[in-house]
Design a protein around this motif. Structure first.
Motif, PDB file in Angstrom:
ATOM      1  N   THR A  36       0.914  -1.230  -0.034  1.00 57.75           N
ATOM      2  CA  THR A  36      -0.037   0.044  -0.038  1.00 57.75           C
ATOM      3  C   THR A  36       0.879   1.158   0.018  1.00 57.75           C
ATOM      4  N   TYR A  37       1.762   1.097   0.498  1.00 54.72           N
ATOM      5  CA  TYR A  37       2.843   2.535   0.941  1.00 54.72           C
ATOM      6  C   TYR A  37       3.352   2.740  -0.401  1.00 54.72           C
ATOM      7  N   ASP A  38       4.270   1.596  -0.934  1.00 49.20           N
ATOM      8  CA  ASP A  38       4.781   1.681  -2.275  1.00 49.20           C
ATOM      9  C   ASP A  38       3.830   2.348  -3.495  1.00 49.20           C
ATOM     10  N   LYS A  39       2.463   2.105  -3.346  1.00 49.94           N
ATOM     11  CA  LYS A  39       1.347   2.393  -4.277  1.00 49.94           C
ATOM     12  C   LYS A  39       1.241   3.771  -4.069  1.00 49.94           C
ATOM     13  N   LEU A  40       0.689   4.223  -2.877  1.00 49.18           N
ATOM     14  CA  LEU A  40      -0.041   5.332  -2.435  1.00 49.18           C
ATOM     15  C   LEU A  40       0.904   6.447  -1.838  1.00 49.18           C
ATOM     16  N   GLY A  46       8.712   9.151   0.390  1.00 51.05           N
ATOM     17  CA  GLY A  46       9.765   8.424   0.141  1.00 51.05           C
ATOM     18  C   GLY A  46      10.060   7.052   0.457  1.00 51.05           C
ATOM     19  N   ALA A  47      10.824   6.255   0.099  1.00 52.48           N
ATOM     20  CA  ALA A  47      10.906   4.768   0.469  1.00 52.48           C
ATOM     21  C   ALA A  47      11.402   4.673   1.671  1.00 52.48           C
ATOM     22  N   SER A  93      -5.014  10.144   1.353  1.00 50.12           N
ATOM     23  CA  SER A  93      -4.700   8.979   0.283  1.00 50.12           C
ATOM     24  C   SER A  93      -5.361   7.683   1.047  1.00 50.12           C
ATOM     25  N   GLY A  94      -5.570   7.564   2.160  1.00 45.23           N
ATOM     26  CA  GLY A  94      -5.969   6.182   2.482  1.00 45.23           C
ATOM     27  C   GLY A  94      -7.323   5.978   2.703  1.00 45.23           C
ATOM     28  N   LYS A  95      -8.260   7.062   2.067  1.00 42.47           N
ATOM     29  CA  LYS A  95      -9.839   6.977   2.193  1.00 42.47           C
ATOM     30  C   LYS A  95     -10.453   5.717   1.716  1.00 42.47           C
ATOM     31  N   ASN A  96      -9.635   5.233   0.623  1.00 39.59           N
ATOM     32  CA  ASN A  96     -10.463   3.940  -0.091  1.00 39.59           C
ATOM     33  C   ASN A  96      -9.912   2.665   0.634  1.00 39.59           C
ATOM     34  N   LEU A  97      -9.020   2.761   1.597  1.00 36.69           N
ATOM     35  CA  LEU A  97      -8.419   1.521   2.093  1.00 36.69           C
ATOM     36  C   LEU A  97      -9.362   0.732   3.093  1.00 36.69           C
ATOM     37  N   SER A  98      -9.228  -0.284   3.264  1.00 31.86           N
ATOM     38  CA  SER A  98     -10.038  -0.895   4.469  1.00 31.86           C
ATOM     39  C   SER A  98      -9.334  -0.649   5.582  1.00 31.86           C
ATOM     40  N   LYS A  99     -10.006  -0.840   6.637  1.00 26.61           N
ATOM     41  CA  LYS A  99      -9.460  -0.515   8.425  1.00 26.61           C
ATOM     42  C   LYS A  99      -8.167  -1.200   8.338  1.00 26.61           C
ATOM     43  N   GLN A 100      -8.243  -2.406   7.810  1.00 27.31           N
ATOM     44  CA  GLN A 100      -6.904  -3.430   8.106  1.00 27.31           C
ATOM     45  C   GLN A 100      -5.828  -2.771   7.313  1.00 27.31           C
ATOM     46  N   GLU A 101      -6.199  -2.482   6.110  1.00 24.89           N
ATOM     47  CA  GLU A 101      -5.186  -1.749   5.029  1.00 24.89           C
ATOM     48  C   GLU A 101      -4.725  -0.465   5.898  1.00 24.89           C
TER      49      GLU A 101
END
Ligand code: HEC
Length: 114
Positions: A36-40, A46-47, A93-101
């Motif tokens: 997820t981090y790498d994508k969003l 940064g890495a 950025s994370g609004k479409n992620l599940s709680k777990q994600e």
């Protein structure tokens, strides 16, 4: 003669300690969060989580480092809020992620700070 029995009632008050999960669970979550981090997130933060310098310049933003002690000191709930709702120049950025994600990606960013 009167015998007086004394009842001693010991009340053990529950300690409400919020302890973050064991380090093994932490590591597993962190692994799941990397994708997820790498994508969003990597484009801005940064890495290594210290912030992408080119993006920092383009945005005129100094808040891209998310592995500093300031971020470390913040509560998960507060950081999750930023991830889901955005803050300042950070989009939600994370609004479409599940709680777990969401928790996974937060764990991953926490793991970068070590
Ligand atoms: C477009 C660039 C951009 C993207 C993409 C982005 N962020 Fe951010 N992020 C920022 C900026 C800018 C801030 C500082 C916001 C502020 O002013 O409080 C920030 C702040 C944060 C903070 C809070 C740090 C603190 O100490 O308060 C966290 C945690 C965070 N981002 C995680 C993430 C995660 C996880 C993702 C991917 C799901 C992500 N960010 C995607 C730009 C971005």
């Amino acid at each position: 003669m009167k015998k007086r029995s004394k009842k001693l009632t010991v009340l053990v008050s529950a300690c409400l300690l919020t302890v973050a999960g064991g380090s093994a669970a932490w590591a597993a979550e962190a692994k799941g969060g990397k994708a997820t981090y790498d994508k969003l997130c990597v484009s801005c933060h940064g890495a290594d989580g210290k912030g992408n310098p080119a993006m920092a310049k383009a945005m005129g933003e100094k808040g891209l480092n998310i592995v500093g002690k300031d971020t470390k000191a913040k509560k998960d709930a507060d950081l999750l809020k930023v991830i889901v709702e955005g803050a300042g120049k950070m989009p939600a950025s994370g609004k479409n992620l599940s709680k777990q994600e969401q928790t996974d990606v937060l764990s991953y960013t926490r793991s970068l700070a070590k």
